[in-house]
Write an enzyme that holds these catalytic residues in place. Structure first.
Site, PDB file in Angstrom:
ATOM      1  N   ASN A  20     -38.904 -25.347  13.239  1.00 56.06           N
ATOM      2  CA  ASN A  20     -38.210 -24.025  13.847  1.00 56.06           C
ATOM      3  C   ASN A  20     -38.082 -23.004  12.842  1.00 56.06           C
ATOM      4  O   ASN A  20     -37.602 -23.276  11.847  1.00 56.06           O
ATOM      5  CB  ASN A  20     -36.839 -24.997  13.893  1.00 56.06           C
ATOM      6  N   GLY A  21     -38.437 -21.875  13.212  1.00 57.04           N
ATOM      7  CA  GLY A  21     -38.040 -20.580  12.114  1.00 57.04           C
ATOM      8  C   GLY A  21     -39.384 -19.785  12.600  1.00 57.04           C
ATOM      9  O   GLY A  21     -40.249 -19.985  13.486  1.00 57.04           O
ATOM     10  N   ARG A  79     -31.699 -24.897  22.899  1.00 59.59           N
ATOM     11  CA  ARG A  79     -32.160 -23.936  21.738  1.00 59.59           C
ATOM     12  C   ARG A  79     -33.680 -23.398  22.145  1.00 59.59           C
ATOM     13  O   ARG A  79     -34.223 -22.555  21.445  1.00 59.59           O
ATOM     14  CB  ARG A  79     -32.459 -24.991  20.441  1.00 59.59           C
ATOM     15  N   TRP A  85     -38.998 -22.632  21.773  1.00 59.19           N
ATOM     16  CA  TRP A  85     -38.582 -21.193  22.304  1.00 59.19           C
ATOM     17  C   TRP A  85     -39.764 -20.511  21.495  1.00 59.19           C
ATOM     18  O   TRP A  85     -39.760 -20.197  20.420  1.00 59.19           O
ATOM     19  CB  TRP A  85     -37.427 -20.593  21.798  1.00 59.19           C
ATOM     20  N   GLU A 128     -21.330  -5.706  28.957  1.00 59.80           N
ATOM     21  CA  GLU A 128     -21.538  -7.108  29.306  1.00 59.80           C
ATOM     22  C   GLU A 128     -21.778  -7.494  30.701  1.00 59.80           C
ATOM     23  O   GLU A 128     -22.633  -8.413  30.941  1.00 59.80           O
ATOM     24  CB  GLU A 128     -20.114  -7.756  29.003  1.00 59.80           C
ATOM     25  N   HIS A 153     -24.692  13.058  30.331  1.00 58.47           N
ATOM     26  CA  HIS A 153     -25.592  13.550  29.205  1.00 58.47           C
ATOM     27  C   HIS A 153     -26.964  13.030  29.496  1.00 58.47           C
ATOM     28  O   HIS A 153     -27.598  12.909  28.339  1.00 58.47           O
ATOM     29  CB  HIS A 153     -24.791  13.094  28.003  1.00 58.47           C
ATOM     30  N   GLU A 155     -29.606 -10.725  32.411  1.00 61.62           N
ATOM     31  CA  GLU A 155     -30.095 -12.021  32.091  1.00 61.62           C
ATOM     32  C   GLU A 155     -30.435 -13.042  32.747  1.00 61.62           C
ATOM     33  O   GLU A 155     -31.336 -13.831  32.726  1.00 61.62           O
ATOM     34  CB  GLU A 155     -28.980 -12.649  30.988  1.00 61.62           C
ATOM     35  N   CYS A 161     -35.687 -23.120  19.020  1.00 69.65           N
ATOM     36  CA  CYS A 161     -36.327 -24.500  19.102  1.00 69.65           C
ATOM     37  C   CYS A 161     -35.195 -25.451  18.459  1.00 69.65           C
ATOM     38  O   CYS A 161     -34.412 -25.224  17.577  1.00 69.65           O
ATOM     39  CB  CYS A 161     -37.382 -24.398  17.996  1.00 69.65           C
ATOM     40  N   LYS A 172     -25.168  -9.459  31.478  1.00 68.00           N
ATOM     41  CA  LYS A 172     -25.166 -10.972  32.371  1.00 68.00           C
ATOM     42  C   LYS A 172     -26.088 -10.751  33.532  1.00 68.00           C
ATOM     43  O   LYS A 172     -26.833 -11.707  33.958  1.00 68.00           O
ATOM     44  CB  LYS A 172     -23.560 -11.171  32.961  1.00 68.00           C
ATOM     45  N   LYS A 184     -30.281 -20.855  23.886  1.00 64.92           N
ATOM     46  CA  LYS A 184     -28.722 -20.496  23.581  1.00 64.92           C
ATOM     47  C   LYS A 184     -28.385 -19.955  22.169  1.00 64.92           C
ATOM     48  O   LYS A 184     -27.251 -19.521  22.036  1.00 64.92           O
ATOM     49  CB  LYS A 184     -27.965 -21.772  23.902  1.00 64.92           C
TER      50      LYS A 184
HETATM   51  C1  F6R Z   1     -25.686 -13.444  26.376  1.00 65.81           C
HETATM   52  C2  F6R Z   1     -25.754 -14.459  25.317  1.00 65.81           C
HETATM   53  C3  F6R Z   1     -26.391 -14.039  23.835  1.00 65.81           C
HETATM   54  C4  F6R Z   1     -25.438 -14.425  22.926  1.00 65.81           C
HETATM   55  C5  F6R Z   1     -25.917 -13.878  21.571  1.00 65.81           C
HETATM   56  C6  F6R Z   1     -25.276 -14.203  20.149  1.00 65.81           C
HETATM   57  O1  F6R Z   1     -24.960 -14.231  27.309  1.00 65.81           O
HETATM   58  O2  F6R Z   1     -25.252 -15.506  25.276  1.00 65.81           O
HETATM   59  O3  F6R Z   1     -26.220 -12.353  23.956  1.00 65.81           O
HETATM   60  O4  F6R Z   1     -24.147 -13.833  22.869  1.00 65.81           O
HETATM   61  O5  F6R Z   1     -27.452 -14.553  21.436  1.00 65.81           O
HETATM   62  O6  F6R Z   1     -25.182 -15.735  20.222  1.00 65.81           O
HETATM   63  P1  F6R Z   1     -23.771 -16.146  19.262  1.00 65.81           P
HETATM   64  O7  F6R Z   1     -22.758 -15.763  19.725  1.00 65.81           O
HETATM   65  O8  F6R Z   1     -23.943 -17.592  19.361  1.00 65.81           O
HETATM   66  O9  F6R Z   1     -24.048 -15.786  17.841  1.00 65.81           O
END
Ligand code: F6R
Length: 603
Positions: free
Chosen positions: A100-101, A27, A76, A479, A502, A486, A2, A483, A598
């Site tokens: 926010n929170g 956000r 969000w 990773e 396993h 996501e 948010c 990706k 983000k």
């Molecule tokens: C994946 C992604 C998230 C962030 C995670 C931590 O593409 O962006 O998994 O890596 O939310 O975010 P930060 O690094 O900002 O603490």
């Protein structure tokens, strides 16, 4: 999670609030709204589900004049679906609020208010705060702003959880009440007013100076009383270069950021001749007995890579913990332990709290952040910036690459200081570092082949995607899977190659694609055996390897390098492009994938 913007002053408020919200859209972007109030102007609230463009459409033609206040929010969802009713601001009879929170005790407060006859119009935790404020104002009438502030303080005192709150009331039309606890909120000043925001980029071009409000801050801004920022915290200038960049000809920010990697990962300034010289306080790495790393998501994967590098190069024991788990694990500590928090944003609530806990436990702390001026950046004993530049796509790419690179440099500096490596081994590492930047550049050359393969893979209508690797290629597999899920919304899972037998291999059949990372210089033969095991059970294989594999259904025959780390960065770029192409072929919103944000500032 948010984004919040608030303004008190004489500027036109609708445009200003929308402009700020657009900067905070990373956000959260499932609904948005704003509330306006002014001298002689009634409380007006506009809100809608969808992105900020939908709100912009809704307020077309609405403009303010003269002195007044405005608050705005991009959401969000935590409690309640992303509907118009659940969008902020939440309103009762004469007040409006953005939050926010998470208010953890909202259910109890709501039940108490309902017993008194309050009717709620949303499923959110946030709405309870505006009801509670007005309810308290009924029982303790306020004739002036000071009395209203006391009522607001009493309201906030009832709340448990995390919050950044802005509240306006038609009874006090030139005031904004604010409260902050474990959710980011900055207060800033400019020539024509006072501003609030979740992050400073929302205020560029308007405000000049800001303070990051401290935990437990509760107050009111009143046009009648000039504000002295110095009383509220450390005054900092607003960084005028922190606004969202443009796509510069790329189809998405993610693609642009993937392409930026070889450029932004300059090692300049951190290599002094044939030595690593990170900007750490004198003697910072002395006496370290072990290291704990804490982070979330992609940053956690970088931490796992860091573990392999630090242990193998510097011979220091490292444990990596998801920040959300570390917080509540009652962790055992050790004399000489170093705690490292890794975060692109520097604002992830789980990582911030893990860092707070580490400090409270008396550990020496280091933040690895991409965002200067973030909450985390200022909190640890030392800071290493990853210098990837602003990352706008929700799916992290260049930030991950820069985190791995800085962890690698840290491993080398530790190794140097502990005399853990022979000079010629250090030399080989330096060459591998330089080679990794080139390897990323060369990874970009695969984009059109990745697109062709992605189209062929999508045609197969698969039920699942595995990603596998060993050593540092295991977190890279995690990773790659993250990706893909996501942004392409398919079920993808990363595994250490040998773990397959396993349990997960039970899923192997011709509707499973196993993307396998087979570097030439790290356990190639071992990985190959794991590929054979999957192939024997009909799983399709997508191999990334410089060595031609007969067993592969699909292969990108990667470039050959003389060390596994350039191979790592080369394959990283290919995996990022794979997720990008898969999502684009499915026609999805790559930069703003569903259900994500983000910056994750709630637990
Ligand atoms: C994946 C992604 C998230 C962030 C995670 C931590 O593409 O962006 O998994 O890596 O939310 O975010 P930060 O690094 O900002 O603490």
């Amino acid at each position: 999670m948010c984004g919040i913007v608030g303004y008190l002053g004489t500027k036109e408020r609708v445009g200003l609030l929308l402009e700020g919200l657009k900067e905070l859209e990373y956000r959260g972007y499932d609904s948005a709204g704003l509330a306006l109030l002014g001298e002689g102007a009634p409380l007006q609230v506009f809100k809608t589900s969808g992105k900020i463009s939908a709100l912009e459409h809704l307020v077309q033609g609405v403009r303010t004049q003269g002195l007044g206040v405005g608050i705005a929010h991009t959401r969000w969802a935590t409690h309640g679906k992303p509907t118009q009713e659940n969008a902020h601001p939440h309103v009762y009879q004469h007040s409006a609020l953005v939050h926010n929170g998470i208010i953890e005790n909202y259910a109890l407060l709501k039940a108490q208010l309902e017993q008194k006859g309050h009717l709620f119009s949303s499923q959110t935790d946030s709405e309870v705060v505006v009801h509670l404020f007005e309810d308290m104002l009924e029982t303790t009438p306020a004739n002036n702003v000071d009395q209203a502030l006391q009522v607001f303080k009493n309201t906030i005192a009832q709340l448990e959880g995390a919050y950044a709150i802005l509240l306006i009331s038609a009874r006090f039309p030139t005031c904004i009440f604010y409260a902050k606890n474990h959710s980011p909120l900055i207060l800033a000043t400019g020539k024509e007013g006072v501003y609030f925001a979740s992050a400073q980029n929302a205020l560029v071009g308007h405000a000049q100076q800001m303070v990051r409000l401290g935990e437990g801050s509760v107050g009111v801004l009143d046009w009648q009383h000039p504000i002295d920022l110095n009383r509220l915290g450390v005054v900092q200038p607003i960084a005028q270069d922190c606004q969202q960049s443009s796509k510069e000809g790329f189809s998405t920010f993610m693609e642009k950021e993937i392409y930026e990697q070889p450029k932004v990962l300059s090692l300049l300034g951190r290599l002094c001749g044939d030595r690593v010289c990170l900007e750490l306080p004198e003697g910072f790495l002395e006496g370290i007995s072990c290291i704990s790393i804490s982070a979330c998501g992609t940053s956690y994967h970088a931490g796992l890579v860091g573990k392999y590098l630090i242990e193998s190069l510097a011979r220091v024991r490292v444990q990596v913990e998801l920040a959300s788990e570390y917080r509540y694990a009652n962790p055992a500590t050790q004399e000489g332990e170093l705690f490292i928090a890794i975060s692109q944003s520097g604002e992830s609530a789980d990582t911030l709290e893990a860092l707070r806990l580490a400090k409270a436990l008396g550990l020496k702390t280091l933040s690895l952040c991409n965002t200067q001026n973030s909450s985390m950046a200022g909190m640890a004993d030392a800071l290493l910036l990853t210098h990837a530049g602003l990352e706008r796509s929700v799916a992290s790419t260049k930030a991950f690459a820069s985190q791995v690179l800085v962890l690698w440099l840290l491993a080398l500096q530790l190794a140097q200081e502990r005399h853990a490596l022979y000079p010629n081994t250090l030399q080989v590492q330096m060459q591998a570092l330089q080679g990794s930047l080139q390897a990323m550049q060369e990874g970009l050359e695969w984009q059109s082949q990745v697109r062709t393969l992605s189209a062929q893979i999508l045609e197969r209508d698969l039920k699942g995607y595995f990603f596998m690797g060993r050593g540092v290629f295991y977190p890279l597999a995690l990773e790659g899977a993250l990706k893909l899920k996501e942004i392409a919304y398919v079920h993808a899972q990363g595994y250490a190659s040998a773990e397959m037998k396993h349990g997960p291999i039970a899923l192997a059949d011709s509707s499973l694609l196993s993307t396998t990372l087979l570097p030439q210089h790290l356990l190639f033969a071992k990985n190959l055996s794991n590929v054979e095991e999957l192939r024997a059970r009909d799983s399709l294989i997508f191999a990334l390897s410089p060595i031609k594999l007969e067993e592969a259904t699909f292969q990108i025959q990667t470039r050959a390098y003389d060390h596994y780390m350039p191979e790592f960065f080369h394959m990283l770029v290919i995996l990022q492009l794979f997720a990008l192409e898969m999502a684009q072929l499915k026609g999805l919103d790559v930069d703003k994938p569903r259900n994500l944000a983000k910056s994750v500032t709630v637990e």
